[in-house]
Scaffold this active site. Sequence first.
Site, short mmCIF file in Angstrom:
data_model
loop_
_atom_site.label_atom_id
_atom_site.label_comp_id
_atom_site.label_asym_id
_atom_site.label_seq_id
_atom_site.Cartn_x
_atom_site.Cartn_y
_atom_site.Cartn_z
N ASP A 44 38.69 39.23 44.20
CA ASP A 44 37.47 38.57 44.68
C ASP A 44 37.26 38.71 46.19
OD1 ASP A 44 37.22 37.60 42.01
OD2 ASP A 44 38.50 35.89 42.49
N GLU A 218 28.47 37.09 37.16
CA GLU A 218 28.98 36.15 38.16
C GLU A 218 29.04 36.85 39.51
OE1 GLU A 218 32.85 35.12 36.60
OE2 GLU A 218 33.47 37.20 36.45
O1 FUB Z 1 39.13 35.26 40.12
C1 FUB Z 1 38.70 34.32 39.15
C2 FUB Z 1 37.35 34.69 38.64
O2 FUB Z 1 37.38 36.00 38.10
C3 FUB Z 1 36.28 34.75 39.70
O3 FUB Z 1 35.77 33.51 40.05
C4 FUB Z 1 35.31 35.65 39.03
O4 FUB Z 1 34.32 36.15 39.87
C5 FUB Z 1 36.21 36.71 38.46
O5 FUB Z 1 36.55 37.66 39.44
#
Ligand code: FUB
Length: 320
Positions: A44, A218
């Site tokens: 991330d 996301e």
């Molecule tokens: O790293 C945890 C989760 O996985 C993140 O919040 C999402 O964007 C995905 O990368």
Amino acid sequence: MNKSVLRIIVCFILLFISDFVQAQNEIAFKNEGNPLVKHMYTADPSAHVFNGRLYVYTSHDEDDATYFDMLDWHVFSTENLEDWTDHGAIFSLEDIQWANKWAWAPDCVARNGKYYFYYPVERAKIGVAVSDSPVGPFVDTLGKPLIDNTGQIEKIGKEPIDPSVLIDNDHAYMYFGCREPKVVKLSDDMMHLNSEVENLKINGIEEDKEHFGGFYGEAPWVFKRKDTFYLLYSNGWGKTSTLVYATSKNPMGPFDFQGEVMDVVSSWTSHGSIVKFKDKWYVFYHNRDLEGGSNYRRSICFDEITFDKNGNINKLMRNK
Ligand code: FUB
């Protein structure tokens, strides 16, 4: 010696000790090609330039992870993309009174001479911590979430995760959300909401199903180039997971879907950021390519990207 002089000396000693302790936690390393960080799992990436230096804030996947049970966040920095420093864990679940699990995708912005670190926890809340330095230590001075969907799922969304903040024209905007992209204005002190939470509209993906087209998964990230706002985001999960983008002339949207930023990543999730550093543009993202990697043991990478004469992002093909 009078009391004021004594106080100043004690302050200097404490500052020296805190710098010394911080320096002990730092690891210097060279960029030897992707994945960038090879001594731990990272995910991330959220990249920013502060005072001419590039900082990348990341989640930290545990070495033995079998889910996203992350505990703390790291920041890495460089002045030339070759020589990097891991500044260690700059904030962790232990520093938060009101959250116990899931230290997921963060972001950090500079304003008012301070650094504000935004972090999602428990798949339900977003907090903000403050520091005088981009490498912390950060403190949760608010002592409560900035966003909490408890009893407010209709408005805030089922999963308020992945905050990222854009400051444009003296206004701060926070983007967040899984499956439901949201935007909210922040107050000048960066620690309160300054508008209602709104749905972020992306035109051109109405018919798209999960894993195809520009479906919004996301990881929203907005940056400005010339007079255009670019919304980078993940198109979902699985074998077709990658980063896609949409554009708008307004940071609150609506955005128009444009296409893929790069070909698919090896990890089930995809999450990234785009930043301009020393006159070139770079996309930061994660995959599972480091030895021992998995969908829960990811690693950050970066590559240069370019734009065509109309401002479209030339798709990055890493798997040629
Ligand atoms: O790293 C945890 C989760 O996985 C993140 O919040 C999402 O964007 C995905 O990368």
